[in-house]
Design an enzyme around this catalytic site. Structure first.
Site, PDB file in Angstrom:
ATOM      1  N   LYS A 260      -6.286   4.868 -29.540  1.00 34.04           N
ATOM      2  CA  LYS A 260      -6.538   3.432 -29.710  1.00 34.04           C
ATOM      3  C   LYS A 260      -7.414   3.176 -30.944  1.00 34.04           C
ATOM      4  O   LYS A 260      -7.136   2.295 -31.740  1.00 34.04           O
ATOM      5  CB  LYS A 260      -7.277   2.848 -28.491  1.00 34.04           C
ATOM      6  CG  LYS A 260      -6.552   2.937 -27.180  1.00 34.04           C
ATOM      7  CD  LYS A 260      -7.308   2.216 -26.084  1.00 34.04           C
ATOM      8  CE  LYS A 260      -8.685   2.782 -25.787  1.00 34.04           C
ATOM      9  NZ  LYS A 260      -8.707   4.148 -25.216  1.00 34.04           N
TER      10      LYS A 260
ATOM     11  N   ARG B 179     -11.703  17.000 -30.519  1.00 31.37           N
ATOM     12  CA  ARG B 179     -12.043  15.826 -31.349  1.00 31.37           C
ATOM     13  C   ARG B 179     -13.292  16.037 -32.207  1.00 31.37           C
ATOM     14  O   ARG B 179     -14.321  16.496 -31.747  1.00 31.37           O
ATOM     15  CB  ARG B 179     -12.242  14.611 -30.444  1.00 31.37           C
ATOM     16  CG  ARG B 179     -12.637  13.365 -31.210  1.00 31.37           C
ATOM     17  CD  ARG B 179     -12.121  12.107 -30.601  1.00 31.37           C
ATOM     18  NE  ARG B 179     -12.650  11.791 -29.295  1.00 31.37           N
ATOM     19  CZ  ARG B 179     -12.264  10.722 -28.607  1.00 31.37           C
ATOM     20  NH1 ARG B 179     -11.362   9.900 -29.096  1.00 31.37           N
ATOM     21  NH2 ARG B 179     -12.774  10.484 -27.426  1.00 31.37           N
TER      22      ARG B 179
ATOM     23  N   ARG C 220     -13.814  10.643 -16.794  1.00 34.63           N
ATOM     24  CA  ARG C 220     -13.254   9.571 -17.630  1.00 34.63           C
ATOM     25  C   ARG C 220     -11.786   9.275 -17.315  1.00 34.63           C
ATOM     26  O   ARG C 220     -11.383   8.130 -17.257  1.00 34.63           O
ATOM     27  CB  ARG C 220     -13.435   9.907 -19.116  1.00 34.63           C
ATOM     28  CG  ARG C 220     -14.901   9.840 -19.501  1.00 34.63           C
ATOM     29  CD  ARG C 220     -15.164  10.394 -20.875  1.00 34.63           C
ATOM     30  NE  ARG C 220     -14.611   9.580 -21.927  1.00 34.63           N
ATOM     31  CZ  ARG C 220     -14.311  10.050 -23.137  1.00 34.63           C
ATOM     32  NH1 ARG C 220     -14.490  11.313 -23.426  1.00 34.63           N
ATOM     33  NH2 ARG C 220     -13.846   9.255 -24.046  1.00 34.63           N
TER      34      ARG C 220
HETATM   35  P1  AMP Z   1     -14.745   4.753 -25.754  1.00 32.10           P
HETATM   36  O1  AMP Z   1     -15.221   5.075 -27.140  1.00 32.10           O
HETATM   37  O2  AMP Z   1     -13.916   3.503 -25.710  1.00 32.10           O
HETATM   38  O3  AMP Z   1     -14.092   5.926 -25.075  1.00 32.10           O
HETATM   39  O4  AMP Z   1     -16.060   4.420 -24.913  1.00 32.10           O
HETATM   40  C1  AMP Z   1     -17.097   5.358 -24.733  1.00 32.10           C
HETATM   41  C2  AMP Z   1     -17.947   4.991 -23.539  1.00 32.10           C
HETATM   42  O5  AMP Z   1     -18.540   3.702 -23.748  1.00 32.10           O
HETATM   43  C3  AMP Z   1     -17.185   4.856 -22.230  1.00 32.10           C
HETATM   44  O6  AMP Z   1     -16.967   6.109 -21.573  1.00 32.10           O
HETATM   45  C4  AMP Z   1     -18.142   3.957 -21.434  1.00 32.10           C
HETATM   46  O7  AMP Z   1     -19.282   4.673 -20.994  1.00 32.10           O
HETATM   47  C5  AMP Z   1     -18.607   2.988 -22.508  1.00 32.10           C
HETATM   48  N1  AMP Z   1     -17.693   1.816 -22.610  1.00 32.10           N
HETATM   49  C6  AMP Z   1     -16.935   1.439 -23.682  1.00 32.10           C
HETATM   50  N2  AMP Z   1     -16.247   0.328 -23.422  1.00 32.10           N
HETATM   51  C7  AMP Z   1     -16.560  -0.024 -22.158  1.00 32.10           C
HETATM   52  C8  AMP Z   1     -16.147  -1.075 -21.300  1.00 32.10           C
HETATM   53  N3  AMP Z   1     -15.261  -2.000 -21.699  1.00 32.10           N
HETATM   54  N4  AMP Z   1     -16.687  -1.116 -20.048  1.00 32.10           N
HETATM   55  C9  AMP Z   1     -17.570  -0.210 -19.629  1.00 32.10           C
HETATM   56  N5  AMP Z   1     -17.994   0.830 -20.373  1.00 32.10           N
HETATM   57  C10 AMP Z   1     -17.497   0.932 -21.637  1.00 32.10           C
END
Ligand code: AMP
Length: 216
Positions: free
Chosen positions: A13, A127, A172
């Site tokens: 994404k 990654r 996750r």
């Molecule tokens: P990502 O980079 O999108 O994988 O996000 C990394 C981490 O940020 C996630 O594992 C959550 O801990 C937190 N996070 C990001 N976006 C959200 C969201 N919309 N709701 C809750 N936690 C989020």
């Protein structure tokens, strides 16, 4: 132009949102990146966020929704934005709907990027992220160049604290299936969902997304 990019962690994404936001001159809003930078601060909230993110858990709906509500008012969102990593729960999706309605914004599409779990695990465990511009590399398929980042010439990489294979599988990915996957149906019922296969090379995926955007 207002889009949501939906998909499991590691689906690409972020990579796609970076390319597509440049192509259409719209903002790329990654809640993960925003929250990670907030988590580096030596404040009470920063420390609490660091703990939640490292464990692969979700930050509270209220906090992340508040962050998005403020962020979409920045000048770079004037032509539109891509939400990457938000919403992640039905509650967040419902809040988003209210926020957008208040500003007279309607979503053009929700683009779902599909990738099988075995591939996700390889992507996550390899990654590497450029410390400076956040471009994503992978030590198995596309390693960080010895001469530095192809986009910004940065020389250092960071490994995300939540990119641990066990935490990824047990937390996750589970969280995604329980809390976020229901959004696929949610947006499908609203006739906003478009799905793309996320296993082809990034340029091909971008072409497909650009085509979807231009046809809507
Ligand atoms: P990502 O980079 O999108 O994988 O996000 C990394 C981490 O940020 C996630 O594992 C959550 O801990 C937190 N996070 C990001 N976006 C959200 C969201 N919309 N709701 C809750 N936690 C989020």
């Amino acid at each position: 132009m207002h889009f949501i990019f939906l998909g499991p962690p590691g689906a690409g994404k972020g990579t796609q949102a970076k390319i597509i936001s440049k192509e259409f001159k719209i903002a790329h809003l990654s809640t993960g990146e925003i929250l990670r930078s907030m988590s580096l601060k030596e404040t009470k909230t920063g420390k609490a966020l660091h703990k939640i993110i490292s464990q692969g858990l979700l930050v509270s709906d209220d906090l992340v929704t508040g962050v998005v509500e403020e962020r979409i008012l920045f000048d770079d969102c004037i032509n539109g934005f891509i939400l990457d990593g938000f919403p992640r729960t039905i509650i967040q999706a419902e809040s988003l709907e209210k926020i957008l309605k208040k500003r007279n914004i309607s979503l053009n599409n929700v683009i779902e990027i599909n990738v099988k779990e075995e591939i996700l695990i390889k992507r996550i465990s390899g990654r590497q992220v450029c410390e400076k511009c956040k471009k994503i590399y992978n030590k198995f398929f596309d390693p960080f160049p010895i001469n530095g980042c192809l986009d910004c010439r940065g020389e250092k990489i960071t490994i995300r604290t939540d990119d641990d294979v066990d935490a990824f599988k047990n937390v996750r990915l589970k969280k995604y299936n329980q809390e976020t996957r229901p959004l696929v149906n949610y947006y499908n019922e609203k006739k906003l969902l478009k799905s793309v296969d996320g296993t082809s090379p990034p340029e091909e995926i971008s072409k497909k997304i650009i085509k979807i955007i231009k046809n809507t």
